[in-house]
Motif scaffolding. Sequence first.
Motif, PDB file in Angstrom:
ATOM      1  N   GLN A   1       0.810  -1.221   0.000  1.00  0.00           N
ATOM      2  CA  GLN A   1       0.000   0.000   0.000  1.00  0.00           C
ATOM      3  C   GLN A   1       0.846   1.274   0.000  1.00  0.00           C
ATOM      4  OE1 GLN A   1      -3.261  -0.036  -0.503  1.00  0.00           O
ATOM      5  NE2 GLN A   1      -3.176  -2.252  -0.541  1.00  0.00           N
ATOM      6  N   GLY A   2       2.028   1.235   0.600  1.00  0.00           N
ATOM      7  CA  GLY A   2       2.860   2.426   0.688  1.00  0.00           C
ATOM      8  C   GLY A   2       3.173   3.020  -0.672  1.00  0.00           C
ATOM      9  N   CYS A   3       3.386   2.193  -1.653  1.00  0.00           N
ATOM     10  CA  CYS A   3       3.704   2.691  -3.003  1.00  0.00           C
ATOM     11  C   CYS A   3       2.521   2.550  -3.957  1.00  0.00           C
ATOM     12  CB  CYS A   3       4.886   1.926  -3.585  1.00  0.00           C
ATOM     13  SG  CYS A   3       6.423   2.141  -2.672  1.00  0.00           S
ATOM     14  N   HIS A   4       1.912   1.381  -3.949  1.00  0.00           N
ATOM     15  CA  HIS A   4       0.889   1.080  -4.948  1.00  0.00           C
ATOM     16  C   HIS A   4      -0.512   1.550  -4.539  1.00  0.00           C
ATOM     17  CE1 HIS A   4       3.544  -1.348  -7.453  1.00  0.00           C
ATOM     18  NE2 HIS A   4       4.058  -1.837  -6.344  1.00  0.00           N
TER      19      HIS A   4
ATOM     20  N   LEU B   1       5.611 -11.181  -8.982  1.00  0.00           N
ATOM     21  CA  LEU B   1       6.315 -11.277  -7.700  1.00  0.00           C
ATOM     22  C   LEU B   1       7.352 -12.399  -7.704  1.00  0.00           C
ATOM     23  CD1 LEU B   1       3.412 -10.598  -5.192  1.00  0.00           C
ATOM     24  CD2 LEU B   1       5.505  -9.259  -5.466  1.00  0.00           C
ATOM     25  N   THR B   2       7.008 -13.506  -8.333  1.00  0.00           N
ATOM     26  CA  THR B   2       7.948 -14.621  -8.422  1.00  0.00           C
ATOM     27  C   THR B   2       9.166 -14.229  -9.259  1.00  0.00           C
ATOM     28  OG1 THR B   2       6.131 -16.200  -8.175  1.00  0.00           O
ATOM     29  CG2 THR B   2       8.193 -17.042  -9.106  1.00  0.00           C
TER      30      THR B   2
ATOM     31  N   LEU C   1      -5.045  -8.995  -3.896  1.00  0.00           N
ATOM     32  CA  LEU C   1      -4.897  -7.827  -4.751  1.00  0.00           C
ATOM     33  C   LEU C   1      -5.734  -7.926  -6.025  1.00  0.00           C
ATOM     34  CD1 LEU C   1      -1.084  -7.210  -4.296  1.00  0.00           C
ATOM     35  CD2 LEU C   1      -2.950  -5.765  -3.452  1.00  0.00           C
ATOM     36  N   SER C   2      -6.004  -9.131  -6.472  1.00  0.00           N
ATOM     37  CA  SER C   2      -6.821  -9.283  -7.679  1.00  0.00           C
ATOM     38  C   SER C   2      -8.275  -8.891  -7.424  1.00  0.00           C
ATOM     39  CB  SER C   2      -6.744 -10.717  -8.209  1.00  0.00           C
ATOM     40  OG  SER C   2      -7.350 -11.618  -7.307  1.00  0.00           O
ATOM     41  N   THR C   3      -8.668  -8.819  -6.157  1.00  0.00           N
ATOM     42  CA  THR C   3     -10.053  -8.443  -5.830  1.00  0.00           C
ATOM     43  C   THR C   3     -10.210  -6.951  -5.538  1.00  0.00           C
ATOM     44  OG1 THR C   3      -9.808  -8.818  -3.441  1.00  0.00           O
ATOM     45  CG2 THR C   3     -10.450 -10.718  -4.792  1.00  0.00           C
ATOM     46  N   VAL C   4      -9.083  -6.232  -5.384  1.00  0.00           N
ATOM     47  CA  VAL C   4      -9.127  -4.809  -5.043  1.00  0.00           C
ATOM     48  C   VAL C   4      -9.448  -3.996  -6.300  1.00  0.00           C
ATOM     49  CG1 VAL C   4      -7.752  -2.861  -4.228  1.00  0.00           C
ATOM     50  CG2 VAL C   4      -7.495  -5.104  -3.169  1.00  0.00           C
ATOM     51  N   LYS C   5     -10.335  -3.044  -6.163  1.00  0.00           N
ATOM     52  CA  LYS C   5     -10.716  -2.187  -7.310  1.00  0.00           C
ATOM     53  C   LYS C   5      -9.867  -0.951  -7.333  1.00  0.00           C
ATOM     54  CE  LYS C   5     -14.354  -4.630  -8.471  1.00  0.00           C
ATOM     55  NZ  LYS C   5     -14.343  -5.587  -9.380  1.00  0.00           N
TER      56      LYS C   5
ATOM     57  N   VAL D   1       4.370   4.576 -10.318  1.00  0.00           N
ATOM     58  CA  VAL D   1       4.182   3.264  -9.708  1.00  0.00           C
ATOM     59  C   VAL D   1       2.925   2.640 -10.313  1.00  0.00           C
ATOM     60  CG1 VAL D   1       3.786   2.057  -7.540  1.00  0.00           C
ATOM     61  CG2 VAL D   1       5.282   4.051  -7.598  1.00  0.00           C
ATOM     62  N   PRO D   2       3.026   1.425 -10.830  1.00  0.00           N
ATOM     63  CA  PRO D   2       1.859   0.831 -11.489  1.00  0.00           C
ATOM     64  C   PRO D   2       0.757   0.446 -10.506  1.00  0.00           C
ATOM     65  CG  PRO D   2       3.657  -0.745 -11.384  1.00  0.00           C
ATOM     66  CD  PRO D   2       4.196   0.563 -10.886  1.00  0.00           C
ATOM     67  N   LYS D   3      -0.453   0.487 -10.999  1.00  0.00           N
ATOM     68  CA  LYS D   3      -1.615   0.052 -10.224  1.00  0.00           C
ATOM     69  C   LYS D   3      -1.616  -1.474 -10.202  1.00  0.00           C
ATOM     70  CE  LYS D   3      -6.591   0.006 -10.253  1.00  0.00           C
ATOM     71  NZ  LYS D   3      -7.726  -0.027 -11.117  1.00  0.00           N
ATOM     72  N   ILE D   4      -1.713  -2.050  -9.023  1.00  0.00           N
ATOM     73  CA  ILE D   4      -1.733  -3.519  -8.941  1.00  0.00           C
ATOM     74  C   ILE D   4      -3.095  -4.047  -8.516  1.00  0.00           C
ATOM     75  CG2 ILE D   4       0.737  -3.801  -8.611  1.00  0.00           C
ATOM     76  CD1 ILE D   4       0.211  -4.050  -5.601  1.00  0.00           C
TER      77      ILE D   4
END
Length: 122
Positions: free
Chosen positions: A54-57, A86-87, A118-122, A71-74
């Motif tokens: 959260q600090g960056c993204h 991430l891997t 993170l895939s569920t965050v809008k 910083v890209p939106k994740i």
Amino acid sequence: MRSQPLAACFALALALPIGAANAIPQSDSAAAPAPATPLVGKPDTGRTLAYTCQGCHGITGYKNAYPSYRVPKIGGQSAEYLTQALTEYREGKRKHPTMQAQSMSFSTQEIADLAAYLSTVK
């Protein structure tokens, strides 16, 4: 005298296919390794871990120390993409010092959990 070399060549020609057939390894399904089971991410656990992201993204329009890089939106990315990214940072295939350090602090299960959340965050 010529019949001996011919007989030897003929015997050799017949023996090669038999020997070659014996040299072919037979597949043994019991000895074959089982395919790796993909990890199932737990979004609730990922939500707890995501505080480091959260600090960056998590800040709209946030820029890091390099003003030309946003910083890209994740949030809302696919879990597969996030897991792969991430891997790859953790393995050094993607280069970014902060992301490499962050990803090295996570286990494979934690990466799956983060990606699921993170895939569920809008």
